[in-house]
Design a protein around this motif. Structure first.
Motif, mmCIF file in Angstrom:
data_model
loop_
_atom_site.group_PDB
_atom_site.id
_atom_site.type_symbol
_atom_site.label_atom_id
_atom_site.label_comp_id
_atom_site.label_asym_id
_atom_site.label_seq_id
_atom_site.Cartn_x
_atom_site.Cartn_y
_atom_site.Cartn_z
ATOM 1 N N GLY A 163 0.790 -1.230 0.000
ATOM 2 C CA GLY A 163 0.000 0.000 0.000
ATOM 3 C C GLY A 163 0.815 1.270 0.000
ATOM 4 N N GLY A 164 2.141 1.180 0.060
ATOM 5 C CA GLY A 164 2.964 2.389 0.129
ATOM 6 C C GLY A 164 3.655 2.741 -1.168
ATOM 7 N N LEU A 165 3.212 2.166 -2.286
ATOM 8 C CA LEU A 165 3.889 2.415 -3.566
ATOM 9 C C LEU A 165 3.636 3.831 -4.068
ATOM 10 C CD1 LEU A 165 3.166 -0.961 -5.443
ATOM 11 C CD2 LEU A 165 5.198 -0.306 -4.132
ATOM 12 N N SER A 166 4.678 4.418 -4.672
ATOM 13 C CA SER A 166 4.558 5.742 -5.286
ATOM 14 C C SER A 166 3.875 5.602 -6.635
ATOM 15 C CB SER A 166 5.939 6.357 -5.475
ATOM 16 O OG SER A 166 6.680 5.582 -6.428
ATOM 17 N N ASP A 167 3.530 6.741 -7.246
ATOM 18 C CA ASP A 167 2.918 6.699 -8.574
ATOM 19 C C ASP A 167 3.837 6.008 -9.577
ATOM 20 O OD1 ASP A 167 0.784 7.985 -7.510
ATOM 21 O OD2 ASP A 167 0.942 9.808 -8.735
ATOM 22 N N ALA A 168 5.109 6.320 -9.512
ATOM 23 C CA ALA A 168 6.052 5.709 -10.455
ATOM 24 C C ALA A 168 6.099 4.194 -10.272
ATOM 25 C CB ALA A 168 7.444 6.310 -10.254
ATOM 26 N N VAL A 183 -7.880 0.972 -9.825
ATOM 27 C CA VAL A 183 -7.099 1.686 -8.813
ATOM 28 C C VAL A 183 -7.992 1.836 -7.582
ATOM 29 C CG1 VAL A 183 -5.844 3.803 -8.249
ATOM 30 C CG2 VAL A 183 -5.886 2.962 -10.607
ATOM 31 N N LYS A 184 -7.496 1.358 -6.421
ATOM 32 C CA LYS A 184 -8.299 1.366 -5.203
ATOM 33 C C LYS A 184 -7.530 1.989 -4.047
ATOM 34 C CE LYS A 184 -10.357 -2.430 -4.062
ATOM 35 N NZ LYS A 184 -10.642 -3.866 -3.756
ATOM 36 N N LEU A 223 -2.539 3.640 -2.334
ATOM 37 C CA LEU A 223 -3.319 3.014 -3.401
ATOM 38 C C LEU A 223 -2.786 1.619 -3.707
ATOM 39 C CD1 LEU A 223 -3.500 5.995 -5.950
ATOM 40 C CD2 LEU A 223 -5.218 5.382 -4.238
ATOM 41 N N LEU A 224 -3.667 0.790 -4.260
ATOM 42 C CA LEU A 224 -3.229 -0.497 -4.788
ATOM 43 C C LEU A 224 -3.900 -0.718 -6.134
ATOM 44 C CD1 LEU A 224 -5.737 -2.738 -4.432
ATOM 45 C CD2 LEU A 224 -5.056 -2.594 -2.064
ATOM 46 N N LEU A 225 -3.346 -1.625 -6.909
ATOM 47 C CA LEU A 225 -3.900 -1.979 -8.214
ATOM 48 C C LEU A 225 -4.478 -3.388 -8.144
ATOM 49 C CD1 LEU A 225 -1.009 -0.745 -10.558
ATOM 50 C CD2 LEU A 225 -2.982 0.555 -9.708
#
Length: 797
Positions: A163-168, A183-184, A223-225
């Protein structure tokens, strides 16, 4: 097992609207004293009136731990914002302490899934009616939850698990997850912040929108995918667990009829689930609950491929009561609020899994304050007339049930979720339940605020819905294929050969009000007993034909209806522009019921419920002159099970509209035509992603407006140079100009003054419902590359 007469003596309900009324109803039945809390804006709300005690929530923590009770004492705190009080943990707990409440029931939305409230209750020696902190925090983090349940053998969807991923990092991970994807937000529920990205070029914009909503709604922009499943069904399982280690499930609910990730219609049991699959789903749901030591009522949400209803994947767990819980209550006979209270008091469940029986079928439809003809944007206003059609509320009501949070006089604002009520029906089978629900929707009357009732009735009549061929994209397809939308603000005021009746009735009601009815007072309404007397204007002239009176009505889409009326409302000849004249009359209902009328059009008589808001009058003029009806004002009519609203336009208003249209289409000195982009709803400007002078393409987002906890994007109607008229944080009114777009003059393409009634493909639109209690589940979504409703998640709203 025996049950105590009442598990508590006093319970505070930390919510508002429909769910607060629902919980208070069970408390009353059990003989438990109920305490309501309210903001300043809700001081006269229905849940406040129905509770035994009401406490005003201060805008800031009370001094020395004292709560501000609704007693009007001097020195009270400054007025609070509409939302803040309900989210103030300290204020809610202080109110419970001050009133001697032994427990707090959070309902759904607001603080229902906030561990801080559970912790504060524990410190204050008050019982929190819900699961423990560990269960809430684990399931609130969708990434942690997926990892946990996968370890217990429950299938999950492919996607990111950090859950801590950046946009990149999310952009890079998307290739592995695969498109289309969802995208959630890591936190929250109710479908808020979820955005569908159909391709890589749409993902960056989707991430930005999802982070904005997640941060503002949940205080966490993680966010997560998740991989998007083609044509999925959304099925959820209700679980109950006590403090003695017993966990049971109460069957499943079908929640596939969604719009923009928000549930609209739910039913139990699912028409696609057989007994064997139900048992496997139930076992998986109970395993999820056991994995976190769950206590209380919870819901495990599953994704089921439409072409393979025997397989399923875990989506998330909602650690609270769901909006759609009534359908489970009707088929099982279990009052879920009572079960929550007894479990919270430490009582063991009084039944085992083998005791659970599903009897018949139940269907629920959510009644929202929204305008279907304008992309289901939230609607606001004051409820002038409310008729519940005699349907009672709560689990004891059957076969027709109406759980509502409104009454005549209620004011619906953009501060909260737009859900007003839930119409529920039970039958021996699905067909009977659907028929009874349609009848209930046709009988319920809400005038003064536009609703989605007409749309709901059209949806329930759809062949695919009636056959049970459901998936989360059905409503989107339905909206593009249904031939004749109906309901408030639809292109035609009603369907079928009698489509002129609402217009004629509205014109006669407007004239009755203008001729001396009580609607002359602001926000008044015409009562059936207020028909004008014999001296009302009727166009009579000595030795001359009667002079017609001109009435101009604009429906919900803005389309004008021009009618000429000769005579009085009781005996008139009405001629719609471009149509043949019809004889018509408006008379009080024979029973003398307020707001009910008998309307006759061409010898066919119907009962009409009508109301007028605003100010209507005939301006003074030369003696004997007859001038058009003047406004502003609105006329509301309910006929043949559908409601319509019309704005009364006087001569100057009609002329002003024409001038605006001409001005918008007239080339400027620079040789460009200007198009105004207006706000579809009142709200707060969340973002302005363009700058003055930027060249934009058609469909580009110009302004993002937030209302009822949802975002709605205002987009460029064509290519051109943009000029902004608002700034982030600014409050905007309905139809306020938010931006303008200039393009080179094109003789074949005249510009017009528009409101983004039909958003382009990249703009979902709306909200529901779990967030603030009724609607603490709600709508507009952010920018998305694909309008198909998310298969995967719609928390409960």
């Amino acid at each position: 097992m025996s049950r105590s007469p009442r598990p508590f003596t006093t319970v505070l309900v930390a919510n508002r609207g429909e769910i607060a009324c629902r919980v208070i109803g069970t408390l009353r039945r059990l003989g438990i004293r109920s305490v309501a809390v309210h903001s300043d804006a809700d001081a006269g709300a229905r849940h406040v009136r129905e509770a035994d005690v009401a406490v005003r929530l201060p805008s800031r923590p009370a001094v020395s731990g004292r709560s501000a009770l609704s007693n009007g004492e001097k020195g009270a705190e400054r007025p609070l914002t509409a939302r803040t009080g309900y989210l103030d943990v300290r204020a809610v707990v202080d109110a419970a302490v001050a009133t001697g409440a032994q427990a707090i029931h959070p309902g759904y939305g607001f603080l229902a899934e906030n561990p801080a409230l559970a912790q504060a209750c524990e410190r204050a020696g008050i019982v929190f009616v819900g699961p423990g902190v560990r269960a809430m925090t684990t399931m609130a983090d969708k990434v942690t939850a997926k990892r946990l349940v996968a370890g217990h053998g429950v299938p999950v969807l492919p996607g990111t698990l950090d859950g801590g991923l950046s946009d990149a990092e999310l952009l890079a991970a998307a290739a592995d997850v695969g498109f289309p994807l969802l995208v959630k937000p890591v936190a929250g529920g109710g479908g808020k912040g979820m955005v569908v990205a159909g391709s890589a070029d749409r993902l960056a914009e989707a991430l930005a929108s999802a982070r904005r909503v997640a941060a503002s709604s949940f205080g966490d922009d993680g966010l997560l995918l998740e991989r998007l499943v083609d044509r999925p069904r959304h099925v959820e399982v209700q679980v109950l667990a006590d403090t003695h280690g017993t966990v049971v499930h109460l069957g499943e609910r079908e929640c596939s009829l969604q719009r923009r990730h928000q549930k609209v219609v739910e039913e139990a049991p699912s028409p696609a689930v057989d007994a064997e699959t139900r048992a496997r789903m139930g076992e998986a749901a109970c395993a999820v609950a056991r994995s976190v030591g769950y206590v209380g009522a919870g819901t495990v949400e599953l994704l089921v491929p439409a072409d393979d209803p025997t397989s399923f994947s875990f989506i998330e767990m909602n650690t609270r009561l769901q909006v759609e819980h009534p359908v489970t209550e009707l088929v099982t006979g279990v009052d879920l609020v009572e079960a929550q209270l007894r479990v919270a008091a430490g009582e063991p469940l009084w039944f085992a899994q083998d005791d659970v029986r599903l009897t018949g079928h139940a269907v629920e439809a959510r009644v929202y304050a929204e305008t279907p003809a304008r992309g289901f944007l939230p609607a606001t206003g004051q409820v002038l007339v409310y008729d519940d059609a005699g349907a009672a509320a709560g689990p004891g009501a059957s076969p027709r049930r109406l759980d509502s949070g409104i009454a005549a006089g209620s004011v619906v604002t953009g501060d909260y979720d737009p859900m007003l009520a839930k119409a529920v029906a039970h039958g021996t089978d699905r067909a009977e339940a659907l028929a009874r629900l349609d009848g209930l929707l046709g009988d319920v009357v809400v005038l003064g605020v536009e609703t989605n009732v007409g749309f709901l009735r059209d949806l329930l009549a759809d062949d695919a819905v009636r056959a049970g061929r459901l998936d989360t994209g059905l409503i989107d397809r339905f909206l593009t294929t249904r031939p004749e939308p109906s309901g408030p603000g639809a292109p035609g005021p009603a369907r079928g050969p009698d489509s002129s009746v609402p217009v004629v009735a509205a014109a006669l009601l407007a004239l009755a009000a203008a001729d001396g009815g009580p609607a002359g007072a602001p926000r008044g309404a015409v009562a059936a007993s207020e028909v004008p007397g014999p001296w009302a204007q009727d166009g009579w002239r000595l030795n001359a034909p009667p002079a017609p009176r001109r009435v101009v009505l604009a429906d919900g889409t803005g389309a004008p209806h021009v009618l000429s009326v000769v005579g009085t409302p009781e005996a008139a000849v009405v001629t719609p522009e471009g149509a043949e004249p019809v004889s018509a009359s408006l008379r009080p209902d024979a029973a003398g019921t307020a707001h009910r009328w008998s309307v006759t059009v061409d010898a066919v008589t119907r009962t009409v419920v009508g109301a007028v808001s605003g100010r209507l009058a005939l301006p003074a003029g030369e003696k004997g002159a007859r001038r058009p009806l003047t406004g502003p004002g609105e006329v509301w009519v309910h006929v043949d099970g559908r409601s319509s609203s019309f704005t009364v336009l006087d001569r100057s208003a009609a002329a002003a509209r024409q001038r605006e249209e001409r001005a918008a289409a007239t080339p400027t000195a620079r040789g460009a035509a200007t198009t105004q982009v207006r706000a579809d709803m009142p709200g707060t400007v969340a973002a302005v992603p363009v700058s003055d002078g930027d060249h934009v393409l058609a469909g580009a987002t110009l302004v993002v407006v937030e209302a009822m906890k949802m975002e709605h994007a205002l987009v460029a109607p064509h290519d051109g140079v943009v000029g902004t008229r608002v700034r982030p944080g600014e409050q905007v009114r309905l139809d306020q100009v938010a931006a303008v777009v200039e393009r080179a003059a094109d003789p074949d393409d005249a510009a017009t003054d528009i409101t983004t009634d039909t958003p382009p493909e990249n703009v979902p639109a709306h909200p529901p419902a779990d967030s603030a209690g009724p609607a603490a589940e709600a709508h507009p979504a952010p920018v998305t590359a694909q309008t198909e409703a998310d298969p995967a998640t719609t928390g409960a709203t």
